[in-house]
Design a protein around this motif. Structure first.
Motif, PDB file in Angstrom:
ATOM      1  N   GLN A   1       0.861  -1.192   0.000  1.00 20.22           N
ATOM      2  CA  GLN A   1       0.000   0.000   0.000  1.00 20.22           C
ATOM      3  C   GLN A   1       0.895   1.240   0.000  1.00 20.22           C
ATOM      4  OE1 GLN A   1      -3.438   0.154  -0.063  1.00 20.22           O
ATOM      5  NE2 GLN A   1      -3.173   2.339  -0.287  1.00 20.22           N
ATOM      6  N   GLU A   2       0.848   2.016  -1.082  1.00 16.04           N
ATOM      7  CA  GLU A   2       1.675   3.212  -1.186  1.00 16.04           C
ATOM      8  C   GLU A   2       0.945   4.422  -0.624  1.00 16.04           C
ATOM      9  OE1 GLU A   2       2.854   3.728  -5.238  1.00 16.04           O
ATOM     10  OE2 GLU A   2       4.313   2.106  -5.139  1.00 16.04           O
ATOM     11  N   THR A   3       1.665   5.202   0.181  1.00 17.56           N
ATOM     12  CA  THR A   3       1.139   6.437   0.760  1.00 17.56           C
ATOM     13  C   THR A   3       2.139   7.550   0.477  1.00 17.56           C
ATOM     14  OG1 THR A   3       0.132   5.172   2.551  1.00 17.56           O
ATOM     15  CG2 THR A   3       0.342   7.533   2.887  1.00 17.56           C
ATOM     16  N   TYR A   4       1.636   8.711   0.082  1.00 13.86           N
ATOM     17  CA  TYR A   4       2.489   9.853  -0.202  1.00 13.86           C
ATOM     18  C   TYR A   4       2.201  10.955   0.802  1.00 13.86           C
ATOM     19  CZ  TYR A   4       3.461   7.530  -4.597  1.00 13.86           C
ATOM     20  OH  TYR A   4       3.848   6.623  -5.528  1.00 13.86           O
ATOM     21  N   GLN A   5       3.266  11.582   1.310  1.00 14.28           N
ATOM     22  CA  GLN A   5       3.131  12.697   2.240  1.00 14.28           C
ATOM     23  C   GLN A   5       3.758  13.916   1.584  1.00 14.28           C
ATOM     24  OE1 GLN A   5       5.053  12.117   6.001  1.00 14.28           O
ATOM     25  NE2 GLN A   5       4.577  14.159   6.707  1.00 14.28           N
ATOM     26  N   ILE A   6       3.012  15.018   1.571  1.00 14.93           N
ATOM     27  CA  ILE A   6       3.483  16.265   0.971  1.00 14.93           C
ATOM     28  C   ILE A   6       3.636  17.282   2.082  1.00 14.93           C
ATOM     29  CG2 ILE A   6       2.985  18.097  -0.689  1.00 14.93           C
ATOM     30  CD1 ILE A   6       1.008  16.060  -2.001  1.00 14.93           C
ATOM     31  N   VAL A   7       4.833  17.859   2.209  1.00 17.42           N
ATOM     32  CA  VAL A   7       5.075  18.889   3.207  1.00 17.42           C
ATOM     33  C   VAL A   7       5.422  20.169   2.466  1.00 17.42           C
ATOM     34  CG1 VAL A   7       6.476  19.607   5.161  1.00 17.42           C
ATOM     35  CG2 VAL A   7       5.895  17.193   4.873  1.00 17.42           C
ATOM     36  N   GLY A   8       4.625  21.194   2.664  1.00 18.71           N
ATOM     37  CA  GLY A   8       4.843  22.473   2.003  1.00 18.71           C
ATOM     38  C   GLY A   8       3.580  23.305   2.045  1.00 18.71           C
ATOM     39  N   SER A   9       3.666  24.496   1.523  1.00 20.16           N
ATOM     40  CA  SER A   9       2.514  25.400   1.494  1.00 20.16           C
ATOM     41  C   SER A   9       2.000  25.515   0.068  1.00 20.16           C
ATOM     42  CB  SER A   9       2.917  26.788   1.995  1.00 20.16           C
ATOM     43  OG  SER A   9       3.354  26.707   3.329  1.00 20.16           O
ATOM     44  N   PRO A  10       0.729  25.159  -0.144  1.00 22.11           N
ATOM     45  CA  PRO A  10       0.195  25.209  -1.517  1.00 22.11           C
ATOM     46  C   PRO A  10      -0.307  26.598  -1.891  1.00 22.11           C
ATOM     47  CG  PRO A  10      -1.464  24.343  -0.055  1.00 22.11           C
ATOM     48  CD  PRO A  10      -0.233  24.575   0.791  1.00 22.11           C
ATOM     49  N   ASP A  11      -0.330  26.846  -3.182  1.00 22.13           N
ATOM     50  CA  ASP A  11      -0.998  28.014  -3.748  1.00 22.13           C
ATOM     51  C   ASP A  11      -2.292  27.508  -4.359  1.00 22.13           C
ATOM     52  OD1 ASP A  11       1.096  29.861  -3.190  1.00 22.13           O
ATOM     53  OD2 ASP A  11       2.174  29.172  -4.976  1.00 22.13           O
ATOM     54  N   GLU A  12      -3.387  28.252  -4.170  1.00 24.16           N
ATOM     55  CA  GLU A  12      -4.651  27.884  -4.808  1.00 24.16           C
ATOM     56  C   GLU A  12      -4.737  28.594  -6.144  1.00 24.16           C
ATOM     57  OE1 GLU A  12      -8.380  27.831  -2.762  1.00 24.16           O
ATOM     58  OE2 GLU A  12      -7.394  27.467  -0.842  1.00 24.16           O
ATOM     59  N   VAL A  13      -4.967  27.808  -7.199  1.00 26.51           N
ATOM     60  CA  VAL A  13      -5.120  28.372  -8.533  1.00 26.51           C
ATOM     61  C   VAL A  13      -6.411  27.849  -9.141  1.00 26.51           C
ATOM     62  CG1 VAL A  13      -2.646  28.663  -8.935  1.00 26.51           C
ATOM     63  CG2 VAL A  13      -3.740  26.536  -9.572  1.00 26.51           C
ATOM     64  N   ALA A  14      -6.981  28.617 -10.050  1.00 27.46           N
ATOM     65  CA  ALA A  14      -8.257  28.237 -10.654  1.00 27.46           C
ATOM     66  C   ALA A  14      -8.123  26.953 -11.471  1.00 27.46           C
ATOM     67  CB  ALA A  14      -8.786  29.362 -11.530  1.00 27.46           C
ATOM     68  N   ASP A  15      -7.047  26.815 -12.233  1.00 27.72           N
ATOM     69  CA  ASP A  15      -6.824  25.604 -13.022  1.00 27.72           C
ATOM     70  C   ASP A  15      -5.334  25.453 -13.237  1.00 27.72           C
ATOM     71  OD1 ASP A  15      -6.997  23.389 -14.637  1.00 27.72           O
ATOM     72  OD2 ASP A  15      -7.699  24.484 -16.402  1.00 27.72           O
ATOM     73  N   ALA A  16      -4.741  24.455 -12.623  1.00 25.60           N
ATOM     74  CA  ALA A  16      -3.296  24.266 -12.703  1.00 25.60           C
ATOM     75  C   ALA A  16      -2.858  23.703 -14.047  1.00 25.60           C
ATOM     76  CB  ALA A  16      -2.823  23.353 -11.577  1.00 25.60           C
ATOM     77  N   GLY A  17      -3.787  23.153 -14.809  1.00 26.57           N
ATOM     78  CA  GLY A  17      -3.467  22.660 -16.134  1.00 26.57           C
ATOM     79  C   GLY A  17      -2.716  21.345 -16.148  1.00 26.57           C
TER      80      GLY A  17
END
Length: 138
Positions: A56-72
């Protein structure tokens, strides 16, 4: 890398390996999470850790996201199961009859350091999942 409440990180890693848990740091430049409401979360320069515990693969993301309307970053391959619910996604820049967007082929080729042909083959073997294709090539 690990927060073990004061436990030695080397000891923690050894214990996890004994329990069949494999942890790997990924060299991710950008992580995009596409949400149903249309405001995508984009993490630039985030720390990404992949943990494999008994298949079972699990990914952890550490950081601050930016919200964008459409990342493409979308396309038919980004939708769960590889099926697009949005007809607009069906017109993604496909390069052939395999239904794999050229954008995904370029991404896999760049991240894995392989040719576009090898990247396309890896994507086909990975059912169009770029992360799995990159992992398989490395």
């Amino acid at each position: 890398m690990f927060g073990g409440g004061g436990m030695n990180p080397r000891k923690m890693k050894q214990m996890m390996k004994q329990m069949g848990i494999d942890v790997e740091e990924l060299d991710a430049e950008r992580v995009v999470i596409e949400t149903a409401d249309g405001d995508d979360l984009v993490f630039d320069g985030a720390q990404v850790t992949k943990m494999d515990a008994q298949g079972q693969e699990t990914y952890q993301i550490v950081g601050s996201p930016d919200e964008v309307a459409d990342a493409g970053a979308g396309g038919a391959a980004a939708v769960e199961g590889g099926e697009a619910d949005d007809p607009a996604l069906d017109d993604a820049s496909d390069d052939g009859d395999d239904g794999i967007p050229e954008e995904d082929v370029k991404l896999v080729a760049q991240q894995a350091g392989v040719s576009k042909e090898a990247a396309r083959e890896a994507l086909e073997a990975a059912n169009g999942e770029p992360a799995r294709a990159i992992s398989d090539l490395q």
